[in-house]
Write an enzyme that holds these catalytic residues in place. Structure first.
Site, mmCIF file in Angstrom:
data_model
loop_
_atom_site.group_PDB
_atom_site.id
_atom_site.type_symbol
_atom_site.label_atom_id
_atom_site.label_comp_id
_atom_site.label_asym_id
_atom_site.label_seq_id
_atom_site.Cartn_x
_atom_site.Cartn_y
_atom_site.Cartn_z
ATOM 1 N N HIS A 70 0.824 -1.202 0.000
ATOM 2 C CA HIS A 70 0.000 0.000 0.000
ATOM 3 C C HIS A 70 0.859 1.253 0.000
ATOM 4 C CE1 HIS A 70 -2.377 3.327 1.677
ATOM 5 N NE2 HIS A 70 -3.408 2.727 1.109
ATOM 6 N N GLU A 106 7.985 5.213 -3.035
ATOM 7 C CA GLU A 106 8.564 4.742 -4.290
ATOM 8 C C GLU A 106 9.290 3.421 -4.034
ATOM 9 O OE1 GLU A 106 11.046 7.817 -5.831
ATOM 10 O OE2 GLU A 106 9.355 9.079 -6.423
ATOM 11 N N LEU A 128 -4.507 -7.690 2.845
ATOM 12 C CA LEU A 128 -5.013 -8.802 3.640
ATOM 13 C C LEU A 128 -6.441 -9.203 3.330
ATOM 14 C CD1 LEU A 128 -3.380 -7.679 6.996
ATOM 15 C CD2 LEU A 128 -2.512 -9.309 5.309
ATOM 16 N N GLY A 131 -10.389 -5.646 -0.848
ATOM 17 C CA GLY A 131 -10.897 -4.288 -0.796
ATOM 18 C C GLY A 131 -10.712 -3.559 -2.111
ATOM 19 N N HIS A 133 -8.383 -1.538 -3.235
ATOM 20 C CA HIS A 133 -7.070 -1.581 -3.878
ATOM 21 C C HIS A 133 -6.906 -2.870 -4.691
ATOM 22 C CE1 HIS A 133 -5.938 2.004 -1.851
ATOM 23 N NE2 HIS A 133 -5.871 1.459 -0.650
#
Length: 311
Positions: A70, A106, A128, A131, A133
């Site tokens: 993330h 980055e 985990l 969702g 993302h």
């Protein structure tokens, strides 16, 4: 069996010999087991020539493993991700292992994918559950790199290896390895939180699995954002039910703002994030191998023409 022995005619081994039959069966079983990993999955055979063993030069022709984190403003997060990927490289020498972030750090994921050009890759989310993302951001990044031949693996959870990492972190923080009396104990599984119901379902499933691993100690899922209950509310509710020894298990892959806030809400034991626990490196490779094999354990989500397999 030596090369010279294997070259002998089959007629030299009478089929009425029980000992020789057992020898053949044992040899065949050994050959089959050589294709199975320690975690029970079949080793991928992609791009191997000449019977090359894992870790040989041929492994470098396997698709790259792109771990998708993330991202966090906490400098420990990037260091933790790099340490975790070092563990993956130790388990699978020669495999091209890279890191890309959705935001904040980055390399960002688009830059990592651009660096692969027209190659092959398996993207393994360091996330985990299912969702936004996983369902939107990662497939969108792949769609923006049309030259890349990419497969998106399942997120890390739920999975028994993830539960082993959670358990290990709790024990490291002081949770007794063998609980003598669990009647006054409980655990809050502190997660980031998501408005996606699938993500919440994945977290609750992990909570149930962790409860089983702890011998029936209640485990309640709680969240740092987006949904309820919050970690402090879950702690107070358990205390009101007579659970006076409440630990917080950190359901985060790396340190960050949410993990720090969850630990601060713990009245006692607060476990560290999952980080570079050895079970995490094994789980990354399991998801990578699973994606290469096209495994669809329980459900699947098709997004932008790319297959997302999830356990």
């Amino acid at each position: 069996m030596t090369e010279s022995a294997s070259a002998q005619p089959r007629e030299s081994l009478p089929l009425d010999s029980t000992a020789q039959l057992l020898t053949r069966i044992t040899a065949q079983l050994g050959t089959q087991l050589s294709h199975v990993s320690l975690n029970g999955t079949r080793r991928p055979m992609h791009h191997r020539t000449g019977g090359s063993a894992p870790g040989s030069a041929a492994t470098t022709h396997a698709p790259a493993l792109v771990a998708v984190a993330h991202g966090s403003r906490d400098p420990q997060a990037l260091r933790t991700a790099m340490k975790l990927l070092d563990g993956v490289r130790e388990l699978r020498p020669g495999l091209d292992v890279r890191l890309g972030h959705i935001e904040l750090n980055e390399p960002l994921l688009p830059a990592t994918l651009a660096g692969l050009g027209a190659g092959d890759a398996v993207l393994v989310p360091l996330l985990l559950g299912r969702g936004h993302h996983v369902k939107r951001d990662i497939p969108a990044a792949v769609a923006a790199a049309p030259a890349l031949r990419a497969t998106i693996a399942a997120p890390l959870g739920p999975h028994p290896l993830l539960v082993e990492a959670l358990y290990g972190r709790l024990v490291e923080a002081g949770w007794p390895a063998e609980e003598a009396d669990s009647r006054g104990s409980a655990v809050v599984l502190a997660a980031a939180g998501s408005r996606d119901p699938d993500s919440a379902a994945d977290t609750r499933r992990t909570a149930r699995m962790l409860s089983e691993r702890l011998g029936g100690v209640p485990v309640v899922a709680a969240y740092a954002s987006a949904t309820t209950p919050t970690v402090p509310v879950a702690v107070r509710a358990l205390t009101a039910r007579g659970r006076h020894r409440v630990a917080v298990a950190s359901y985060f892959t790396a340190p960050g703002r949410f993990a720090t806030a969850a630990a601060a809400a713990a009245p006692g034991t607060a476990a560290a994030p999952l980080g570079a626990h050895p079970a995490m490196a094994r789980l990354l490779l399991h998801r990578y191998d699973q994606a290469l094999a096209g495994a669809l354990p329980a459900h699947e989500v098709a997004t932008n023409g790319h297959l997302l397999a999830s356990a």
